[in-house]
Motif scaffolding. Structure first.
Motif, PDB file in Angstrom:
ATOM      1  N   ASN A  12      -3.194 -15.567  -0.647  1.00 47.60           N
ATOM      2  CA  ASN A  12      -2.988 -17.020  -0.479  1.00 47.60           C
ATOM      3  C   ASN A  12      -3.837 -17.537   0.705  1.00 47.60           C
ATOM      4  N   HIS A  13      -3.735 -18.817   0.996  1.00 44.43           N
ATOM      5  CA  HIS A  13      -4.593 -19.397   2.052  1.00 44.43           C
ATOM      6  C   HIS A  13      -4.322 -18.759   3.410  1.00 44.43           C
ATOM      7  N   ALA A  14      -3.058 -18.324   3.626  1.00 50.95           N
ATOM      8  CA  ALA A  14      -2.742 -17.690   4.910  1.00 50.95           C
ATOM      9  C   ALA A  14      -3.447 -16.346   5.039  1.00 50.95           C
ATOM     10  N   ASP A  15      -3.501 -15.586   3.941  1.00 55.18           N
ATOM     11  CA  ASP A  15      -4.241 -14.317   3.959  1.00 55.18           C
ATOM     12  C   ASP A  15      -5.731 -14.567   4.200  1.00 55.18           C
ATOM     13  N   VAL A  16      -6.257 -15.617   3.608  1.00 56.41           N
ATOM     14  CA  VAL A  16      -7.688 -15.915   3.791  1.00 56.41           C
ATOM     15  C   VAL A  16      -7.976 -16.139   5.281  1.00 56.41           C
ATOM     16  N   LEU A  17      -7.153 -16.956   5.931  1.00 55.01           N
ATOM     17  CA  LEU A  17      -7.356 -17.209   7.368  1.00 55.01           C
ATOM     18  C   LEU A  17      -7.185 -15.913   8.174  1.00 55.01           C
ATOM     19  N   LYS A  18      -6.060 -15.242   7.956  1.00 53.57           N
ATOM     20  CA  LYS A  18      -5.705 -14.047   8.731  1.00 53.57           C
ATOM     21  C   LYS A  18      -6.769 -12.959   8.591  1.00 53.57           C
ATOM     22  N   HIS A  19      -7.202 -12.716   7.363  1.00 55.74           N
ATOM     23  CA  HIS A  19      -8.124 -11.612   7.121  1.00 55.74           C
ATOM     24  C   HIS A  19      -9.552 -11.948   7.551  1.00 55.74           C
ATOM     25  N   THR A  20      -9.904 -13.219   7.516  1.00 58.55           N
ATOM     26  CA  THR A  20     -11.228 -13.627   8.025  1.00 58.55           C
ATOM     27  C   THR A  20     -11.280 -13.402   9.532  1.00 58.55           C
ATOM     28  N   VAL A  21     -10.224 -13.812  10.230  1.00 55.95           N
ATOM     29  CA  VAL A  21     -10.175 -13.640  11.695  1.00 55.95           C
ATOM     30  C   VAL A  21     -10.097 -12.145  12.053  1.00 55.95           C
ATOM     31  N   LEU A  22      -9.322 -11.403  11.275  1.00 54.64           N
ATOM     32  CA  LEU A  22      -9.168  -9.961  11.528  1.00 54.64           C
ATOM     33  C   LEU A  22     -10.515  -9.242  11.445  1.00 54.64           C
ATOM     34  N   LEU A  23     -11.264  -9.493  10.385  1.00 57.49           N
ATOM     35  CA  LEU A  23     -12.528  -8.776  10.199  1.00 57.49           C
ATOM     36  C   LEU A  23     -13.557  -9.170  11.260  1.00 57.49           C
ATOM     37  N   ALA A  24     -13.607 -10.458  11.584  1.00 60.91           N
ATOM     38  CA  ALA A  24     -14.566 -10.908  12.607  1.00 60.91           C
ATOM     39  C   ALA A  24     -14.254 -10.230  13.942  1.00 60.91           C
ATOM     40  N   THR A  25     -12.974 -10.121  14.263  1.00 53.99           N
ATOM     41  CA  THR A  25     -12.566  -9.514  15.537  1.00 53.99           C
ATOM     42  C   THR A  25     -12.892  -8.020  15.549  1.00 53.99           C
ATOM     43  N   LEU A  26     -12.560  -7.348  14.454  1.00 55.48           N
ATOM     44  CA  LEU A  26     -12.810  -5.903  14.394  1.00 55.48           C
ATOM     45  C   LEU A  26     -14.313  -5.602  14.440  1.00 55.48           C
ATOM     46  N   GLN A  56       1.382 -13.051 -10.162  1.00 58.45           N
ATOM     47  CA  GLN A  56       1.324 -14.091 -11.199  1.00 58.45           C
ATOM     48  C   GLN A  56       2.521 -15.042 -11.107  1.00 58.45           C
ATOM     49  N   THR A  57       3.655 -14.533 -10.605  1.00 52.47           N
ATOM     50  CA  THR A  57       4.860 -15.366 -10.510  1.00 52.47           C
ATOM     51  C   THR A  57       4.602 -16.595  -9.661  1.00 52.47           C
ATOM     52  N   SER A  58       3.976 -16.378  -8.519  1.00 50.41           N
ATOM     53  CA  SER A  58       3.779 -17.507  -7.608  1.00 50.41           C
ATOM     54  C   SER A  58       2.364 -18.081  -7.716  1.00 50.41           C
ATOM     55  N   ASN A  59       1.424 -17.244  -8.152  1.00 51.59           N
ATOM     56  CA  ASN A  59       0.028 -17.660  -8.307  1.00 51.59           C
ATOM     57  C   ASN A  59      -0.540 -18.284  -7.035  1.00 51.59           C
ATOM     58  N   GLU A  60      -0.090 -17.801  -5.880  1.00 52.11           N
ATOM     59  CA  GLU A  60      -0.541 -18.394  -4.616  1.00 52.11           C
ATOM     60  C   GLU A  60      -2.028 -18.133  -4.340  1.00 52.11           C
ATOM     61  N   SER A  61      -2.557 -17.062  -4.933  1.00 51.07           N
ATOM     62  CA  SER A  61      -3.972 -16.779  -4.680  1.00 51.07           C
ATOM     63  C   SER A  61      -4.875 -17.824  -5.309  1.00 51.07           C
ATOM     64  N   ALA A  62      -4.340 -18.585  -6.288  1.00 52.22           N
ATOM     65  CA  ALA A  62      -5.160 -19.620  -6.937  1.00 52.22           C
ATOM     66  C   ALA A  62      -5.647 -20.638  -5.909  1.00 52.22           C
ATOM     67  N   SER A  63      -4.810 -20.915  -4.900  1.00 51.30           N
ATOM     68  CA  SER A  63      -5.240 -21.874  -3.861  1.00 51.30           C
ATOM     69  C   SER A  63      -5.721 -21.144  -2.614  1.00 51.30           C
ATOM     70  N   GLY A  64      -5.952 -19.847  -2.743  1.00 48.66           N
ATOM     71  CA  GLY A  64      -6.471 -19.058  -1.618  1.00 48.66           C
ATOM     72  C   GLY A  64      -7.763 -18.369  -2.016  1.00 48.66           C
ATOM     73  N   ILE A  65      -7.698 -17.049  -2.165  1.00 44.16           N
ATOM     74  CA  ILE A  65      -8.931 -16.279  -2.403  1.00 44.16           C
ATOM     75  C   ILE A  65      -9.622 -16.694  -3.702  1.00 44.16           C
ATOM     76  N   GLN A  66      -8.845 -16.987  -4.753  1.00 45.14           N
ATOM     77  CA  GLN A  66      -9.490 -17.342  -6.036  1.00 45.14           C
ATOM     78  C   GLN A  66     -10.273 -18.651  -5.897  1.00 45.14           C
ATOM     79  N   GLN A  67      -9.712 -19.593  -5.150  1.00 42.53           N
ATOM     80  CA  GLN A  67     -10.397 -20.873  -4.931  1.00 42.53           C
ATOM     81  C   GLN A  67     -11.653 -20.664  -4.078  1.00 42.53           C
ATOM     82  N   LEU A  68     -11.533 -19.780  -3.092  1.00 38.46           N
ATOM     83  CA  LEU A  68     -12.696 -19.510  -2.227  1.00 38.46           C
ATOM     84  C   LEU A  68     -13.815 -18.854  -3.031  1.00 38.46           C
TER      85      LEU A  68
END
Ligand code: SAM
Length: 306
Positions: A12-26, A56-68
């Protein structure tokens, strides 16, 4: 027992933010050869199938990684390097990455850390939920540096502290609770104070939800104050993909529209000095890609060690 399962929310969008910051920092920390101790206090499954039942139940990735991915596939201009780096990592888990990819595999923070670590590094992952812990164990055994990856089935606010300070005095700690329990907010603050007391120069990344709850509102302020008192620098960023609810007056009998979580934030203690500049460029791109209305926005603030 907890009912939160990250499989419902992966990508989801929170994972996109969190994981982008995580990788840049590492990536920045890896510029030195010295061994790193990497700790993920709230690990989840490690790897997720976005075509699976949970996702698929929540489909939250549709507005996160899939949208990106859809935006990146159609982009005319080169992607921002920090966003591109994150998408490259997601690509490593998939044969192809395009807006038509139906069977997307999404790497959670444990998989991102494991696939970014080096032979000299150690990775410690904490997960309390038994089924998620077993899935995590299985996923990590198949990844690189499995012998340097340690899965701990225990409470992490206490357990993670025993690895601080790391032998090389170099480390990154991701603290990503589900905040299912109201006490999590208080525990995060107490944990950070104790972690900084034991290992003041560690890099700590703390994720939190931006939701209308006093504890969530207070948390970044508290974390910044703890960093300041410990004499450490910090960076704080948020990403909102749309407005939080229907504005205006609610009419009698009108159903309140539940929007779910539309924004989240990260506080980084002892951030790499280049992180602010990297995010200054990356965040507008994430807002453009994921934003759903005119209230989609990012914030970015930081302070150097006093
Ligand atoms: C938000 S999810 C983690 C997602 C993961 N960090 C990622 O980015 O892919 C939080 C996880 O922490 C686990 N958890 C909750 N409280 C915990 C605790 N005190 N110690 C260890 N794990 C915990 C939950 O079962 C859940 O799987």
């Amino acid at each position: 027992m907890f009912s939160y399962r990250h499989a419902f929310h992966a990508g989801n969008h929170a994972d996109v933010l969190k994981h982008t910051v995580l990788l840049a920092t590492l990536d920045y920390l890896k510029q030195k050869d010295v061994a790193l101790t990497l700790i993920d206090t709230h690990a989840g499954n490690g790897i997720y199938r976005l075509d699976g039942d949970f996702a698929q139940t929540s489909n939250e990735s549709a507005s996160g990684i899939q949208q990106l991915i859809a935006t990146a596939t159609n982009a005319q201009e080169a992607l921002d390097p920090t966003v591109a780096r994150y998408l490259d990592m997601v690509r490593q888990f998939n044969d192809e990455l395009s807006s038509r990819t139906k069977r997307l595999v999404y790497p959670g923070s444990p998989a991102l850390l494991q696939h970014s670590m080096r032979s000299q590094d150690q990775l410690h992952l904490f997960e309390l939920q038994p089924a998620d812990m077993r899935a995590l164990q299985g996923n990590m055994e198949q990844g690189p540096y499995a012998n340097h990856t340690h899965v701990w089935h225990e409470e992490s606010f206490k357990g993670s502290l025993r690895f601080l300070p790391p032998p090389s005095r170099r480390g990154l700690v991701l603290c990503d609770p589900s905040y299912e329990l109201k006490t999590d907010y208080q525990q995060v603050s107490q944990w950070l104070s104790e972690a900084l007391r034991k290992f003041a120069t560690g890099t700590y990344l703390i994720w939190y939800p931006v939701i209308p709850r006093p504890e969530a509102h207070e948390l970044p302020r508290k974390l910044k104050a703890i960093a300041r008192q410990a004499g450490r620098g910090w960076l704080h960023t948020t990403l909102a993909i749309k407005s939080g609810g229907k504005p205006g007056v609610q009419l009698p009998g009108e159903k309140v529209e539940r929007t779910g979580m539309v924004a989240s934030g990260m506080v980084v203690i002892n951030p790499p000095y280049i992180l602010r500049e990297q995010l200054q460029k990356a965040l507008p791109e994430l807002v453009r890609a994921l934003g759903q209305d005119h209230l989609a926005a990012h914030t970015l603030e930081s302070a150097e060690a006093p």
